[in-house]
Enzyme design. Structure first.
Site, PDB file in Angstrom:
ATOM      1  N   CYS A 138       0.834  -1.208   0.000  1.00  0.00           N
ATOM      2  CA  CYS A 138       0.000   0.000   0.000  1.00  0.00           C
ATOM      3  C   CYS A 138       0.873   1.264   0.000  1.00  0.00           C
ATOM      4  O   CYS A 138       1.807   1.386   0.785  1.00  0.00           O
ATOM      5  CB  CYS A 138      -0.913   0.001   1.218  1.00  0.00           C
ATOM      6  N   CYS A 177       0.616   5.106   6.702  1.00  0.00           N
ATOM      7  CA  CYS A 177       0.024   4.973   8.039  1.00  0.00           C
ATOM      8  C   CYS A 177       1.045   4.339   8.990  1.00  0.00           C
ATOM      9  O   CYS A 177       1.532   3.231   8.737  1.00  0.00           O
ATOM     10  CB  CYS A 177      -1.241   4.121   7.969  1.00  0.00           C
ATOM     11  N   CYS A 209       0.695   0.619  10.311  1.00  0.00           N
ATOM     12  CA  CYS A 209       0.253  -0.472   9.430  1.00  0.00           C
ATOM     13  C   CYS A 209       1.395  -1.254   8.782  1.00  0.00           C
ATOM     14  O   CYS A 209       2.287  -0.679   8.144  1.00  0.00           O
ATOM     15  CB  CYS A 209      -0.662   0.093   8.343  1.00  0.00           C
ATOM     16  N   CYS A 250     -16.219  -9.143   6.734  1.00  0.00           N
ATOM     17  CA  CYS A 250     -15.565  -7.865   6.442  1.00  0.00           C
ATOM     18  C   CYS A 250     -14.323  -8.138   5.597  1.00  0.00           C
ATOM     19  O   CYS A 250     -13.447  -8.889   6.020  1.00  0.00           O
ATOM     20  CB  CYS A 250     -15.143  -7.180   7.735  1.00  0.00           C
ATOM     21  N   CYS A 306     -19.298  -6.308   4.426  1.00  0.00           N
ATOM     22  CA  CYS A 306     -18.593  -5.060   4.728  1.00  0.00           C
ATOM     23  C   CYS A 306     -17.279  -5.086   3.955  1.00  0.00           C
ATOM     24  O   CYS A 306     -16.672  -6.157   3.827  1.00  0.00           O
ATOM     25  CB  CYS A 306     -18.318  -4.968   6.231  1.00  0.00           C
ATOM     26  N   CYS A 309     -19.307   2.192   8.862  1.00  0.00           N
ATOM     27  CA  CYS A 309     -18.566   1.581   9.964  1.00  0.00           C
ATOM     28  C   CYS A 309     -17.282   2.387  10.093  1.00  0.00           C
ATOM     29  O   CYS A 309     -16.514   2.497   9.135  1.00  0.00           O
ATOM     30  CB  CYS A 309     -18.239   0.126   9.633  1.00  0.00           C
ATOM     31  N   ARG A 359     -17.548  -2.280  18.161  1.00  0.00           N
ATOM     32  CA  ARG A 359     -16.705  -3.480  17.994  1.00  0.00           C
ATOM     33  C   ARG A 359     -15.380  -3.298  18.721  1.00  0.00           C
ATOM     34  O   ARG A 359     -14.646  -2.332  18.470  1.00  0.00           O
ATOM     35  CB  ARG A 359     -16.466  -3.785  16.517  1.00  0.00           C
TER      36      ARG A 359
HETATM   37  N1  SAM Z   1      -6.511   0.492   3.304  1.00  0.00           N
HETATM   38  C1  SAM Z   1      -7.789   0.729   3.836  1.00  0.00           C
HETATM   39  C2  SAM Z   1      -7.835   1.916   4.758  1.00  0.00           C
HETATM   40  O1  SAM Z   1      -6.828   2.195   5.391  1.00  0.00           O
HETATM   41  O2  SAM Z   1      -8.891   2.513   4.877  1.00  0.00           O
HETATM   42  C3  SAM Z   1      -8.402  -0.476   4.509  1.00  0.00           C
HETATM   43  C4  SAM Z   1      -7.558  -1.404   5.353  1.00  0.00           C
HETATM   44  S1  SAM Z   1      -6.845  -0.708   6.838  1.00  0.00           S
HETATM   45  C5  SAM Z   1      -5.743  -1.925   7.344  1.00  0.00           C
HETATM   46  C6  SAM Z   1      -8.197  -0.690   7.993  1.00  0.00           C
HETATM   47  C7  SAM Z   1      -7.960  -0.127   9.367  1.00  0.00           C
HETATM   48  O3  SAM Z   1      -7.266  -1.063  10.175  1.00  0.00           O
HETATM   49  C8  SAM Z   1      -7.131   1.136   9.514  1.00  0.00           C
HETATM   50  O4  SAM Z   1      -7.860   2.283   9.221  1.00  0.00           O
HETATM   51  C9  SAM Z   1      -6.756   1.094  10.977  1.00  0.00           C
HETATM   52  O5  SAM Z   1      -7.707   1.797  11.739  1.00  0.00           O
HETATM   53  C10 SAM Z   1      -6.774  -0.401  11.308  1.00  0.00           C
HETATM   54  N2  SAM Z   1      -5.409  -0.903  11.615  1.00  0.00           N
HETATM   55  C11 SAM Z   1      -4.434  -1.136  10.723  1.00  0.00           C
HETATM   56  N3  SAM Z   1      -3.306  -1.562  11.332  1.00  0.00           N
HETATM   57  C12 SAM Z   1      -3.572  -1.593  12.668  1.00  0.00           C
HETATM   58  C13 SAM Z   1      -2.816  -1.932  13.824  1.00  0.00           C
HETATM   59  N4  SAM Z   1      -1.541  -2.293  13.734  1.00  0.00           N
HETATM   60  N5  SAM Z   1      -3.411  -1.872  15.025  1.00  0.00           N
HETATM   61  C14 SAM Z   1      -4.708  -1.483  15.120  1.00  0.00           C
HETATM   62  N6  SAM Z   1      -5.480  -1.149  14.060  1.00  0.00           N
HETATM   63  C15 SAM Z   1      -4.931  -1.195  12.852  1.00  0.00           C
HETATM   64 FE1  SF4 Z   2      -2.700   1.263   3.427  1.00  0.00          FE
HETATM   65 FE2  SF4 Z   2      -2.523   0.179   5.828  1.00  0.00          FE
HETATM   66 FE3  SF4 Z   2      -2.951   2.777   5.616  1.00  0.00          FE
HETATM   67 FE4  SF4 Z   2      -4.893   1.026   4.904  1.00  0.00          FE
HETATM   68  S1  SF4 Z   2      -4.068   1.360   6.949  1.00  0.00           S
HETATM   69  S2  SF4 Z   2      -4.237   2.852   3.766  1.00  0.00           S
HETATM   70  S3  SF4 Z   2      -3.641  -0.640   4.113  1.00  0.00           S
HETATM   71  S4  SF4 Z   2      -1.098   1.687   4.924  1.00  0.00           S
END
Ligand code: SAM
Ligand code: SF4
Ligand code: DTB
Length: 310
Positions: A49, A53, A56, A93, A124, A184, A256
């Site tokens: 990606c 973030c 992530c 989901c 979802c 959500c 949740r």
């Molecule tokens: N890429 C899309 C986005 O970011 O909207 C969808 C997938 S993303 C992994 C979905 C959500 O997972 C993120 O917005 C974040 O809130 C949560 N998330 C991701 N990594 C995480 C982590 N290490 N601990 C807790 N929540 C996490």
């Molecule tokens: Fe990409 Fe992870 Fe951020 Fe979702 S949370 S936009 S998968 S980097």
């Protein structure tokens, strides 16, 4: 009460702990039976990606070691859906590591949604930013919920993600709601945010253009290779305060208890459920990290006298 006022939210959040959870419990009982919604999360496209973030493992800007996967073949989805149905799951989901899906990815994901609906499960997806046209396509495929987290307060957000703005998240939520898809959304606690950030995050939830049917409360899962791997642990009483405050402000939304549940004891989870959390991810995997095992979840719910899947 006028919910636009951060001070009022701070007063709810900061009242004595037992007073807070007594109030949230009372509101919970007025609106819900003691039941648990079981959702299953699957990663339909993993890693690669372009967003940055800080939490992530799937960001190319982080150096986590994960198994990268393109979009899953449709027959694999069918098998997962059948198993989820047999396990008593209510909602499937599907998460994809996109900044924004392209048209061929969206087409394929619409096929997944149709399969989920054919098996009579709620659907979802979480795919990153989508425009009004994409939201319409998903709605036409039968999508019930779109997950799009605001993650934290608007003030702290730029410290966690720099490749998009907090306002971009709100735009997608608006597009989702306007297409008639249920929202959500939620956030992550324990990313080094302050108390004021947690209150401001909850305030931001109350300001969304659509009331979320599902609110997701994640505890940061610290993943090696991510920028947030070394932040100090959050006091878990803060997690309970967030859940209880959200329950008071959103009496009818499912809350949740999402990522990080694996790091909570049975007692800690129980206080979260008592305070208003009534949805979990069920199944051994989240997206790239582990979740609680199914047997221990069944045992805990049985011990608490909580039925699943209302
Ligand atoms: N890429 C899309 C986005 O970011 O909207 C969808 C997938 S993303 C992994 C979905 C959500 O997972 C993120 O917005 C974040 O809130 C949560 N998330 C991701 N990594 C995480 C982590 N290490 N601990 C807790 N929540 C996490
Ligand atoms: Fe990409 Fe992870 Fe951020 Fe979702 S949370 S936009 S998968 S980097
Ligand atoms: C949400 O709020 N949490 C889920 C889901 N929505 C997509 C994601 C949790 C991810 C936890 C870290 C991982 O497994 O990579």
């Amino acid at each position: 009460m006028n919910l636009t006022n951060q001070q009022q939210i701070a007063e709810i959040y900061q009242q004595p702990f037992f007073q807070l959870i007594s109030k949230s419990r009372h509101i919970h009982q007025q609106n819900f039976a003691d039941d648990m919604e079981l959702c299953q999360l699957i990663s339909v496209k993993t890693g690669g990606c372009p967003e940055d973030c800080g939490y992530c493992s799937q960001s190319i800007k982080n150096s986590s070691e994960i198994k990268v996967n393109p979009l899953l073949p449709t027959d694999e989805i069918e098998a997962i859906v059948k198993e989820a149905k047999a396990n008593g799951v209510k909602r499937l989901c599907m998460g994809a590591a996109y900044r924004s899906p392209n048209s061929s990815a969206l087409k394929k994901i619409c096929e997944y949604i149709k399969i989920v609906k054919q098996h009579d499960l709620e659907s979802c997806v979480t795919l990153g930013n989508i425009n009004p046209q994409q939201a319409q396509e998903l709605k036409q495929a039968g999508l019930d919920y779109y997950n799009h987290n605001i993650d934290t307060s608007p003030e702290y957000y730029p410290k966690i993600v720099t490749t998009r703005k907090f306002e971009d998240r709100i735009d997608t939520i608006k597009n989702v709601g306007e297409a008639g898809i249920q929202v959500c959304t939620g956030g992550i606690l324990g990313m080094g945010e302050t108390l004021e950030d947690r209150i401001s995050f909850i305030h931001a939830l109350t300001q969304l253009p659509f009331v979320p049917g599902s609110i997701t409360v994640n505890m940061l899962v610290k993943i090696p290779g991510t920028k947030l791997n070394d932040v100090p642990d959050l006091d878990k009483l803060e997690l309970v305060r967030v859940i209880a405050t959200i329950r008071i402000l959103f009496p009818q939304s499912r809350i949740r208890l999402t990522a990080g549940r694996i790091n909570l004891s049975e007692l800690e989870q129980s206080i979260c459920f008592m305070s208003g959390a009534n949805s979990i991810f069920y199944g051994e995997k989240l997206l790239t990290t582990d979740n609680n095992d199914k047997n221990s979840d069944h045992q805990l719910l049985a011990k608490l006298g909580i039925t699943s899947n209302a």
